[in-house]
Every structure is written in C-alpha cells, then in structure tokens.
Design an enzyme around this catalytic site. Structure first.
Site, PDB file in Angstrom:
ATOM      1  N   HIS A 346       2.719-100.614 135.025  1.00 52.65           N
ATOM      2  CA  HIS A 346       2.465-100.896 133.770  1.00 52.65           C
ATOM      3  C   HIS A 346       3.899-101.195 132.862  1.00 52.65           C
ATOM      4  O   HIS A 346       3.967-101.550 131.872  1.00 52.65           O
ATOM      5  CB  HIS A 346       1.906 -99.726 133.056  1.00 52.65           C
ATOM      6  N   TYR A 460      -6.700 -91.695 121.557  1.00 53.45           N
ATOM      7  CA  TYR A 460      -5.735 -92.802 121.632  1.00 53.45           C
ATOM      8  C   TYR A 460      -6.743 -94.298 122.046  1.00 53.45           C
ATOM      9  O   TYR A 460      -7.404 -94.158 122.908  1.00 53.45           O
ATOM     10  CB  TYR A 460      -4.597 -92.677 122.849  1.00 53.45           C
ATOM     11  N   SER A 462      -5.489 -98.301 122.583  1.00 58.07           N
ATOM     12  CA  SER A 462      -4.253 -99.190 122.490  1.00 58.07           C
ATOM     13  C   SER A 462      -4.777-100.368 122.209  1.00 58.07           C
ATOM     14  O   SER A 462      -5.677-100.880 121.909  1.00 58.07           O
ATOM     15  CB  SER A 462      -3.839 -99.248 123.963  1.00 58.07           C
TER      16      SER A 462
END
Length: 632
Positions: A346, A460, A462
């Site tokens: 990533h 969270y 993204s």
C-alpha cells in the site's frame, strides 16, 4: 499487424499523461476549518467534560503553535508546487511503519470469474490475465492508456468529439478544458509503480525500488520461485502461447516445496526482515533477490480450489505465507479453480490505480482473451526459458524463516473473516428514497456497533483525493452527532419515535454524510492536515504540541471501525485486516439491489455478531424508508 495490435489494450488519442501537468493542487485547508471539523468528529465520542478539555486544547493549538506550524506548512507547500503537501509525510508514514505489511497494510481485491466457465481453468485464466497485465503495462508506458477521468456528464465529455478537441489543448491547461465540460481528470502519478516495483525492507525506513528495464515475470508455486521473460529484446511481448507453455511447465513441475520457504520473510516485522535480507545478500543471494525485486509483477499459483467467499478472502488477503511475496507492488493470485485476485502493497499507491488496472485487465482478458481452453501451448523448451531460483540459506536464515512462519501462522490463526449479503435492497431503492447509499451503509455500521457494544467509536472511511496532483486519500469520519442520535433512536428508543421521525433522522444523517464526503474529496477533511502539521513539528525537532498528546486525539486515531468501499464490474469483493487489534476491517459494496459486507477481526471482537447487527440495522433502515413500522 494483428500481433502488433495485441501488444496494447487500446490506443487512446488523448495521451495518458495529457492532464497531469495542469491538475489542480491539493489545498491546505484553513486551520480554523480543520479545528471545527476535528471537534465535530470528536463530539459523538466524548462526554461533556472530556469534550470541554479537548475543545480547550484545540483552540489553544489554533491560536498558538498550531498557527505557526500551519503557516510553515503553507510556505513549504508554496515552494513545492510540483507535488502535494501530503506526499512526503504519507510515504514516510507507510515506509517507517515497522509492522508486517501483510494483514496490517496490504488489501486485496478479487476478480469476478470469467463469464465463460471453461475459461476459468487455472492455466487458461493465469495466461490470459498475465497477457492482459503485460498489455496494460505496455499500453501505459507507450502513453496509449486512456487518461483516468471522472465524468460528471459523460454524454458531453466521454465522447470521441471531445477527445479529438482536447488532445490539441496544451497539457499546461488541458485540465481546464475538461473542467469546462464537468469532467475531472485524476492524478496518474502512482501508475508507474505498478510494474517492476517492490518495497525493500531497510532499518527504520523501507525504500521503494523500481527497475523498468527488467523483462521477466516472477511466478510462485508451492513455495518455489520461478522467473521467465515476458518481454523480448525488442520490447515486444512474448507470444501468449509461449507464456502458456512456460506456465504449464511450472504447474507440472514436481519439485517438492522448500523446507524453508523464503516467502515467509516478507511477512516479518520490517526491521527483522531488513537484517535477514542483509544476511541473504551477504550469503550469495544478491542475483536471485534482484530477480524477485525487479520482476514485472508476481504471479502466485495456488494448488487448491476455493471453497467459498470466506476461504477466498483468507487466500487473497494472506494465503499460506509460503506462496506469496508481500513486498511486490502487487501480486496476481490464481487458485486451482481459476479464481483470481490481487493483493497489493500500500505504500506506493491507493485503490484507484489498482482498480483501474483490474478493470482493464478483467475487460481485456474476458472480451479479448489471448488464448482459449483449446489453445495449444507453443512447442518451446520451457526448461531453458524458465529459471527456478535457488536461495543459499545458512543456519541464521533458516532460523529466521522458521520464526517468521511461527509468527505468521499464529497471527493468521487468530484472524476471523465473515461476510453477509443483504438482499432486500440496494442503491436503486435508496436513490429513489433520496438518501445516499454510502450514508445508509455507514449509518448501519454505527447502529450495529451501538447495538452490539453500546458505544460509539472512532470510525474511518477512506476517500480518494486523486482529483489533485499527487493526491492520496483523505478520511471521512462517519461517526457524527447525527448518526449517534439516529442510532440511539433505532436501537434504544424505538417506541418514542414515529416512522416519519425516524425517516427524518435518516435523511439528516444522509445530508451530513454527503457533506463530509464532498469535503474529503475536495481535500477539505481534517485528518491529513493535522497529520501534516504533526509531521512538520516532529521533523523540526519540536516537542510534540499538547494538542497531539490529548487522549482524545489518540482515541480518534485508534480506528476501531475501519471501512473502505468499491463497486466495479471486474471486482467480486475486496477486504483488508483490522487496523487495530480490537477493531474491525470492513470492506463493503452497495450494489443496485443488494449490499455486501466483508468483516475481518481478531479475538477481541466478534465479527459474526457484528454482521448480524449490521443486517438487522439495514433491515430496520430499509423498512423505515419504505414507511413500515419496525419492531425492536
């Protein structure tokens, strides 16, 4: 020639990088906006006393050291107009992280099966996907790959006429031409790292390595490493029948699995792996490692079929550790039954680039497959063309591999993956009821966690900022005072609210979530800005400001519910590990008439129960939107 045409996926009349120079820059938000947004995200997570303390620290930061850091960040950003303020710090964050990349950072996305069942034979599918992947690489490098553009009005902008005009607009202003017709070109600066790239373990901070001259593919099977060239001396792709012959040779190789499979090393803590790698290099393995690192990409061929979606997720997310090399920019994994997926490292890039790659490769390999199940492999001597890599291992390396395997097995053993498909509706119905499909999914997660654990926690989601030059991601904070109020009404106070009131609460959540999403996509979130300021303070050797030492700040960044979504015709499902040991890793997809969720967790959390609660929450929200009364 037809062979020449097959070297490329397509030939875009607009050059791939036509818009790159004129992309707008990622904005540095105003400090006061960031503080307001930060406090809005903290509000549902804190009681009144805690919130007052956090608010005081935030305002003191805004008036004092925060203001100074912000001005320095803006000045620095103005001096680096070729990039974005988040690029350096974000690479650093990933590359300095010492946890293993597998499960902590690498996500997976699995391909849909080939619609023609006989093409899902392992050899046929692996050959077709490999050929299409090499075509993608060649198309990109030749500048023929269609630029990545987000079309808000495709009838106007996604047309041959528009492309014919825009290609003559100089690249220094081309972005504005697209913007005039409501089209948003996206950053493509990450794409070159898709190929011939790897993450090298180094003490304290890893490095990204790319060698575009290398012409070979890395193939893993049964824990053994093989390489063969897929590009010839003139830069042309090998004939598909030759690639097929070499893969067939590897699939029929009777070599036993190595006693000490090297793949496990790439699953280690990065500092441990760095010192073992140095040992490997000192022990005469430099050439073999160079082959691994510089390979076009890694193809992992597994010797077993996949039983179900849970087995598929485990296989694509981590596999057995021996038949993987987690440091490659991406690995294409093909199981015995032809089920395929991508696991990617990533640090170099985000889902947008990998998804574009998967979409193109899926389309090409299914619509214009290089070989058919009846195709005969070329009569070439694969035993000469394919090289099996041998690694010289001393006792320290053998012990290192054994220890890595023990750790890997224990971690994987403790990981649960579960999934559900909610079949009672999806995007179509939600749009008809004028609520955001993503907002409803996120609201269901909040409601589910409240039902299961009776609390609201840091969440969270993204969001890509690829609309900007060198944009990466921004965080959407789905837990808000609105979702908390709505969740409490549904979970704890049903009898007190009419169906109309509940509908209003859902609509309220949808509006607010829509605003947060828009802000994040426009680079107006708060997470990256605060991260950049903190990074700047530490890089200048300053004491960490009190604001960042607040327990509430730490808690907000301990993301118990970490979520990510994507929907694509090429992708069956995607997933990733929890980002904290007491968290959930939640990949989800809102389709036209159903919703899929894929949840990973460790023993501290119960993923099966969480999914049952998500299902119940979705059911309740859909019923309320349909005007039905719901029972508790």
């Amino acid at each position: 020639s037809s062979a020449g045409a097959a070297e490329f996926l397509h030939r875009s009349i607009v050059p791939t990088m036509h818009y790159q120079r004129s992309l707008p820059r990622l904005p540095v938000p105003k400090l006061e906006d960031t503080i307001t947004r930060y406090l809005n995200a903290q509000k549902p997570l804190l009681n009144d006393d805690q919130f007052r303390k956090t608010e005081e620290l935030a305002h003191a930061f805004e008036k004092g050291i925060g203001r100074e850091l912000h001005e320095q960040l803006v000045a620095q950003d103005n001096q680096n107009k070729h990039t974005s303020y988040i690029t350096g710090p974000w690479f650093d964050m990933y590359l300095k992280a010492r946890e293993p990349v597998v499960l902590n950072f690498n996500p997976f996305m699995s391909f849909n099966p080939d619609p023609k069942p006989e093409y899902n034979d392992q050899l046929t599918r692996a050959t077709n996907l490999t050929v299409s992947a090499v075509r993608f690489m060649k198309t990109f490098r030749a500048g023929y790959l269609e630029p990545e553009v987000f079309h808000l009005n495709p009838e106007k902008s996604d047309t041959e006429l528009f492309k014919k005009i825009i290609r003559f607009v100089p690249s220094s202003v081309s972005w504005f031409g697209a913007y005039m017709v409501n089209a948003y070109p996206l950053d493509m600066s990450q794409y070159f790292r898709l190929f011939n790239s790897t993450r090298l373990p180094k003490p304290e901070k890893d490095e990204l390595f790319t060698d575009e001259k290398a012409k070979h593919l890395l193939v893993l099977r049964n824990g053994n490493f093989y390489v063969f060239d897929v590009i010839d001396r003139d830069g042309n792709m090998l004939r598909p029948s030759e690639i097929q012959a070499h893969l067939k040779y590897i699939l029929s190789d009777k070599s036993p699995a190595p006693a000490f499979p090297l793949g496990y090393l790439s699953s280690e803590n990065r500092d441990t792996w760095a010192s073992l790698r140095k040992n490997l290099l000192d022990n005469g393995n430099a050439e073999a490692l160079q082959k691994v690192d510089s390979a076009v990409f890694c193809l992992s061929l597994d010797d077993f079929p996949l039983k179900d979606f849970v087995h598929l997720s485990h296989t694509m997310l981590h596999g057995d550790g021996a038949n993987r090399w987690y440091d490659k920019s991406f690995s294409l994994i093909v199981a015995k039954d032809g089920t395929a997926g991508v696991n990617f490292e990533h640090s170099w890039g985000d889902g947008v680039a990998v998804l574009r790659f998967q979409n193109e490769v899926f389309k090409d390999s299914t619509k214009s497959p290089a070989i058919s199940p009846q195709s005969q492999p070329a009569s070439v001597d694969s035993s000469k063309a394919v090289q099996k890599l041998d690694f010289k291992l001393n006792d320290a390396l053998k012990a290192g591999i054994t220890k890595a395997k023990e750790k890997f097995d224990a971690t994987v053993e403790s990981l649960s993956i579960n999934m559900i498909q909610f079949q009672e509706g999806g995007k179509d119905l939600l749009k008809q009821k004028k609520v955001s499909p993503d907002a409803v999914a996120q609201l269901a997660f909040q409601m589910a966690f409240l039902r299961q654990y009776n609390q609201t926690v840091a969440t969270y989601e993204s969001c890509s900022t690829a609309a900007f030059k060198h944009g990466r991601t921004e965080t959407i904070r789905p837990a808000s005072v609105h979702t908390k109020k709505c969740s409490e009404a549904f979970v704890k106070e049903l009898s007190k609210h009419s169906t109309e009131e509940l509908q209003k609460l859902v609509v309220e959540c949808s509006k607010y979530h829509g605003r947060l999403t828009k802000e994040a996509a426009m680079g107006q979130g708060f997470d990256r800005h605060l991260f950049g300021l903190r990074y700047l303070a530490l890089s200048k050797g300053l004491a960490l400001p009190d604001f960042y030492q607040d327990q509430a700040y730490a808690r907000l960044n301990h993301n118990i519910i970490s979520t990510s979504t994507l929907v694509s015709p090429a992708v069956q499902l995607g997933g990733f590990g929890p980002v904290v040991s007491d968290g959930f890793g939640l990949g989800y997809q809102v389709h036209d008439d159903w919703i899929g969720c894929n949840v990973s967790s460790y023993p501290a959390r119960n993923g099966t129960e969480f999914l049952q609660c998500i299902y119940k929450s979705l059911e309740d929200i859909f019923n309320v939107l349909k005007g039905k009364k719901i029972g508790s």
